[in-house]
Enzyme design. Structure first.
Site, mmCIF file in Angstrom:
data_model
loop_
_atom_site.group_PDB
_atom_site.id
_atom_site.type_symbol
_atom_site.label_atom_id
_atom_site.label_comp_id
_atom_site.label_asym_id
_atom_site.label_seq_id
_atom_site.Cartn_x
_atom_site.Cartn_y
_atom_site.Cartn_z
ATOM 1 N N GLU A 297 -8.539 40.127 66.506
ATOM 2 C CA GLU A 297 -7.604 41.111 65.948
ATOM 3 C C GLU A 297 -7.974 41.600 64.562
ATOM 4 O O GLU A 297 -7.728 42.755 64.214
ATOM 5 C CB GLU A 297 -6.180 40.551 65.936
ATOM 6 C CG GLU A 297 -5.487 40.565 67.294
ATOM 7 C CD GLU A 297 -5.965 39.476 68.236
ATOM 8 O OE1 GLU A 297 -6.729 38.598 67.807
ATOM 9 O OE2 GLU A 297 -5.582 39.515 69.415
ATOM 10 N N ASP B 56 2.932 38.991 68.233
ATOM 11 C CA ASP B 56 2.628 37.619 67.837
ATOM 12 C C ASP B 56 1.162 37.426 67.438
ATOM 13 O O ASP B 56 0.825 36.446 66.780
ATOM 14 C CB ASP B 56 2.954 36.687 69.006
ATOM 15 C CG ASP B 56 4.298 37.016 69.639
ATOM 16 O OD1 ASP B 56 5.164 36.141 69.622
ATOM 17 O OD2 ASP B 56 4.499 38.148 70.125
ATOM 18 N N HIS C 13 5.145 35.127 72.545
ATOM 19 C CA HIS C 13 5.125 36.469 73.135
ATOM 20 C C HIS C 13 6.487 37.129 72.941
ATOM 21 O O HIS C 13 6.937 37.902 73.782
ATOM 22 C CB HIS C 13 4.783 36.424 74.634
ATOM 23 C CG HIS C 13 3.385 35.993 74.948
ATOM 24 N ND1 HIS C 13 2.995 34.676 74.962
ATOM 25 C CD2 HIS C 13 2.268 36.711 75.241
ATOM 26 C CE1 HIS C 13 1.701 34.599 75.279
ATOM 27 N NE2 HIS C 13 1.238 35.813 75.448
#
Ligand SMILES: Cc1ncc(C[n+]2csc(CCOP(=O)(O)OP(=O)(O)O)c2C)c(N)n1
Ligand SMILES: Cc1ncc(C[n+]2csc(CCOP(=O)(O)OP(=O)(O)O)c2C)c(N)n1
Ligand SMILES: [Mg+2]
Ligand SMILES: [Mg+2]
Lengths: 328, 339, 328, 339
Positions: free
Chosen positions: C60, C85, C129
């Site tokens: 990410e 998340d 999540h």
């Protein structure tokens, strides 16, 4: 009692705990031979050896992640993030992982660890050596967040933090390191995490603050007392999570006015929360708006000296806010 | 399969009964895993990630370690590993059904997340790759305490190898020569992203060289090969040789999770080919060929597994959901409810 | 006008902009052949090719960092973070870098980019999540943060976000994806970033909310109107940074009561800020405390169904809060 | 020094006047850098990181690229590189003095941070390693636009190589064979942390293999060697050959910054030895030995540099500080003041 500055208090606390408990160890950048860039661990590698004072590679996510693993396996790490501004790469391990180690295992594991974070501005640090990083930490259930302002609190709270069985982020304001001196016991003692302290008594309004801003607020309060006869009570939050809302509410209910002073930018911050709690739970005792003194909503903070000075909250700006609020 | 020096060409350290026991775990894992998938289709299990195709790698890597002293950091696909480590079928199902008594997290988390009460095994989160620095920290703690001879085993997927945390973890472990076994279950996909879009090299094992420790790639469908490679790595780590990276090449026989449809991104050929190298079948064939497993035992194993699955299903389904009040516990060491 | 759900609105907005402007491209995990785990980019790689719909490795920080670099070099990336998340590893590139690209270069560079973030709970997502991640983003000067609740807003605001010359985090509530349907024009249109919208008129109190909670709040408001004759005004913030405090203050000054409803945990959150602004700037028009409906201060959110239901704010809980506040 | 095919054994692409011009930049950089350090000691410059010891690597790597089309992502130690790229001495000093007209950030940031108005060069932050994924994104944008023949040059230190971002950036660049030149100025220290505590391998260049592209280690004190290696890498990248990692081995002659005291962690021997391989001296000697520089020209270069420094100092010191009001500008594209 001894007189010391905040940096010495931090060093003292760590040294005492390192001597007392062999499970305490330190990891971070330049904490070994260099003694830390602020010299918080000056002399430590000589006393405790390279095993317990670990110079890590430049990689914050792993500093916190490794600390977490070690904590889970029974050690008591003190991780140092060199400047608050560099905690962002470690947010995932801190907020996503460490904060939830106990909760996510329903209590079967714990992460008793300290992440020390020199932070704050007014030190000519520019955009990347001045940040306040407490908002997201205070937001996060599972963390404890401590932000002492005095040598006494720094030492007692850091010892508590090291002994705590949950992850504690310990925010040390860089500007207080050498600027703020005070009395503290020479030996070991603890101050409780989660308790604010009234650092000045007053009945005309309540100032809620922490960190460097405590000192500016106390200066401002002393001056308005003298020149305007306004007696402001000054609360030092000391712990930003969990917040000691009781102490704040008790005071505001007495004084009926609240002024929040913080160095962090305003939006969705610790000060917002304090205001929200007051507006909810002390509303009927308030006789004026809940005011805030913060910097402008701009990235902390410009490097050039005049802009930096203009950016930072100052005793003068606090005085003006006190006078305005008192006049309502 | 490597022809070792043990009985019937078994790798050193394994005897015939070990081989059968490992096969038994694989069979049970497969059947229970199939049941979980079915429970999802029945609306009983909200989500599941399957270990189908990873069974040999997991059962053999666990076997090569010593759960009485080693640490295990797992990830969501370690269904077989958990069984091999001693989690019971009812425990496993209670996770998928999010039922009370779920041992890892009290059903606060997805299945397989949390920490097991009887095994030194944990998986804090679903955030891929975070376990790697944590494993290094676990090993560091052992080192600092002078607690030698323990291995920290950390499992991860090929996807996790792309995370910055993987780099930072391996780098630190390499510098300090920590007793960490990095075990990568490379199934060629991070969800839908194929390996060639994840790395420009042929094998994740090549990464180890960048950190100054050995990397080994092994056929993860071959239980004995995995056992041998893992045993050798664990021995070397225990002897103070520093970390080792093992890549076990496996297949993910099913879609990424029950929410996925892998026909969107895998060709029928690709899917068909991997089914032909199903590790449970391969193991059955090998054991039979080597005379380690006869038909009757095999039938008994399968019968027993089926019974176990049925029994565990009944028990797990009968469990209640956790009390709502329980969710307030264990935020901090100090008891007390958040607002 | 067409009827669509929020997911279709998001897909539509992206498809239209990808067609219109060749500098728009997408990157993220599983957005190619898979079409995104929620199918937001279903069919995109087929239409726009692998160059403009890039399946990234699972990393990410680089997703956001690469998007930033591409934006600075004139492209208009839409980065997808698969679940809110998982944004934590990217916080450094987002909050530390992208948010300050313009400010830190005194306007010489800009980072017109969108980071799409499916987030929120009530979807049996468990601790990883289900998170709400807006607090730290809303705190950060330099970012824009959008959190639409309806198909109309999602489409118009996403088109605006893609065309915006600053980094916009676009929070899509997963639960609304298929649940919430509504009218929206078929073609291209923009909704202005930074403007709240009154989604229901009322004079007895102001409910300030956003995301999934808008729908629960509207349900609650309809019910109390019917059963108790309480007329609550419901404001959908839509943009969480910059906050449209004007619309909020104008309403609260009219209704004299404020209730904030959010799915995020309470401390130092968007709701805290809204409360703080009201307590400061509408204080003299208030005739009751500023109340908040939030989940408990626990990590979002338990996986087991009863606990999840108990954790989430619900229409019932909002109704209770409305009734209590109205009774004051 | 490599004996190239050009004049007087110069590397191809460089002539005698280039060599002298590069040396001139190094001399100027050194003198201006010394002045900055002095200004810190005088209390005029709050902080400075010095490029002393890195000059040859920086001047030569810039020379090997093409600022008219290449992109440069720098970090705080790129003082010489900035001069080589065309920043003026007054501009440089205005950064250290945080004065109005500072071109990179309007003195909002530490020196060298921000973006230069005349050169395609930026450095958003002090956060070590963040420039690496950003550089990959810059290169990706070129690729997507079909803008070929441009190199994205990203500089970083050995310390930055430990960051997760470095791994993620190189991995992505390798997969997509993007035109990125990763240029690591390895001075053996991340502040006080020596290389052996940063990586378990001998050279950062070895990391490239983990990402499927070439890595080269070069003596960064040797201007010609750096030029040749960088030129070769840039040519290959321009031709579509994908990324290259160059490690330039340099010394950091001074402490990490003006806030540091390197005698705390470096031995007198270590410090003494590196002074003997000062790249400015080495270059002077080499150029003279090869007949590319005579005493008179050298004296003129030094005289001129000294004058430039004095002049720039006067001009920079005479500048006012930026207006306080200016700090409100440029938060967003839309004008307007935050509260
Ligand atoms: C940081 C992070 N990003 C994205 C996801 C969503 N996600 C879950 S599993 C997965 C793929 C993981 O692939 P790999 O590591 O190869 O493991 P596998 O599932 O193939 O065993 C993704 C993208 C996540 N859980 N965490
Ligand atoms: C993420 C981050 N962590 C820590 C720091 C503090 N810091 C500034 S420079 C530096 C060392 C960098 O070393 P290297 O990358 O080798 O560059 P060099 O200074 O040696 O040229 C450190 C630790 C930082 N700026 N950013
Ligand atoms: Mg995989
Ligand atoms: Mg270095």
């Amino acid at each position: 009692m001894a007189t010391m500055n905040v940096l010495e208090a931090v060093r003292d606390a760590m040294r005492l705990e390192m001597r007392r408990d062999p499970s305490v160890f330190m990891l971070g950048e330049d904490i070994g031979a260099r003694g830390g860039v602020f010299l918080a661990s000056d002399g430590f590698v000589e006393e405790f050896g390279e095993d317990r004072v670990i110079d890590t590679p430049l990689a914050e996510s792993s500093i916190v992640g490794i600390a977490l693993g070690a904590a889970v396996n029974g050690m008591r790490p003190i991780a140092e993030i060199q400047f608050g501004d560099f905690i962002w790469p470690a947010m995932n391990q801190l907020v996503g992982e460490a904060a939830r180690a106990r909760y996510g295992t329903a209590g079967k594991r714990q992460a008793g660890m300290v992440v020390r974070v020199p932070h704050g501005g007014g030190v000519r640090g520019g955009l990347y050596h001045s940040q306040s990083v407490e908002a997201v930490l205070a937001h996060t259930p599972g963390l404890k967040v401590v932000a002492p302002a005095t040598p006494y609190d720094a030492k007692g709270l850091l010892i508590s933090a090291i002994r705590d069985d949950d992850p504690v982020v310990f925010l040390e304001h860089k500007r207080t390191y050498r600027l703020v001196r005070g009395e503290a016991p020479e030996g070991s003692y603890t101050e409780p995490i989660g308790r604010a302290e009234i650092k000045r008594r007053g009945e005309d309004m309540t100032i809620v603050t922490y960190g460097l801003m405590l000192h500016y607020s106390l200066q401002a309060a002393a001056q308005v007392a003298e020149q305007d006869g306004i007696e402001a009570e000054v609360i030092d939050l000391r712990t930003l999570r969990p917040l000691d809302t009781e102490t704040v509410l008790e005071s505001v209910r007495r004084t009926s006015k609240a002024l929040i002073v913080q160095e962090d930018t305003p939006v969705a911050s610790v000060g917002s929360e304090v205001a929200a709690v007051i507006a909810d739970q002390a509303f009927f005792r308030l006789d004026g708006p809940v005011r805030r003194v913060t910097p402008p909503d701009l990235p902390p903070m410009p490097y050039s000296p005049l802009q930096e000075a203009e950016y930072m909250p100052s005793p003068i700006k606090i005085i003006r806010a006190i006078q305005q609020l008192a006049a309502i | 399969m490597p022809e070792g020096s043990g009985a019937a060409g078994l790798p050193e350290g394994l005897d015939a009964s070990d081989a059968v026991a490992m096969y038994r775990t694989m069979v049970l894992s497969r059947m229970l895993d199939e049941r979980v998938w079915m429970m999802n289709r029945q609306g009983k299990a909200a989500i599941a990630a399957s270990a189908q195709g990873h069974e040999a790698a997991q059962v053999a890597s666990v076997k090569a370690l010593d759960p009485s002293r080693d640490h295990f950091l797992i990830y969501y696909r370690q269904f077989t590993a958990m069984l091999a480590l001693g989690a019971t079928p009812v425990e496993m199902l209670s996770g998928f059904l999010a039922k009370s008594g779920e041992p890892m997290s009290g059903a606060r988390q997805f299945p397989l997340h949390g920490s097991h009460p009887r095994v030194d095994l944990f998986s804090f989160s679903n955030v891929v790759g975070t376990q790697l620095p944590q494993a290094v920290g676990v090993a560091l703690a052992d080192r600092l305490r002078g607690d030698s001879g323990r291995v920290t085993m950390v499992y991860f997927g090929d996807g996790a190898a792309s995370q910055g945390d993987c780099h930072e973890a391996m780098n630190f472990a390499g510098i300090h020569r920590l007793p960490v076994l990095f075990f990568c279950e490379n199934n060629g996909y991070a969800t839908s992203v194929p390996l060639r879009r994840q790395m420009a090299i042929a094998s994740a094992a090549e990464r180890a060289a960048a950190y100054g420790f050995p990397g080994v790639s092994v056929d993860g469908r071959d239980m004995f090969a995995v056992y041998e490679a893992t045993k050798k790595a664990a021995d070397s780590i225990r002897a103070g040789g520093g970390p080792v990276l093992i890549e076990a090449r496996v297949d993910r026989l099913l879609p990424h999770t029950t929410d996925d449809d892998h026909t969107r991104y895998r060709s029928p050929d690709d899917i068909g080919q991997m089914r032909d190298r199903d590790p449970v079948n391969l193991t059955e064939q090998t054991l039979k060929r080597r005379g380690l497993l006869d038909e009757q035992t095999d039938r008994a194993i399968k019968y027993e597994a089926r019974r176990t699955v049925i029994d565990a299903t009944d028990k797990a389904e009968a469990l209640p959901y956790p009390d709502t009040e329980d969710m307030h516990d264990h935020l901090y060491a100090e008891p007390g409810r958040a607002l």
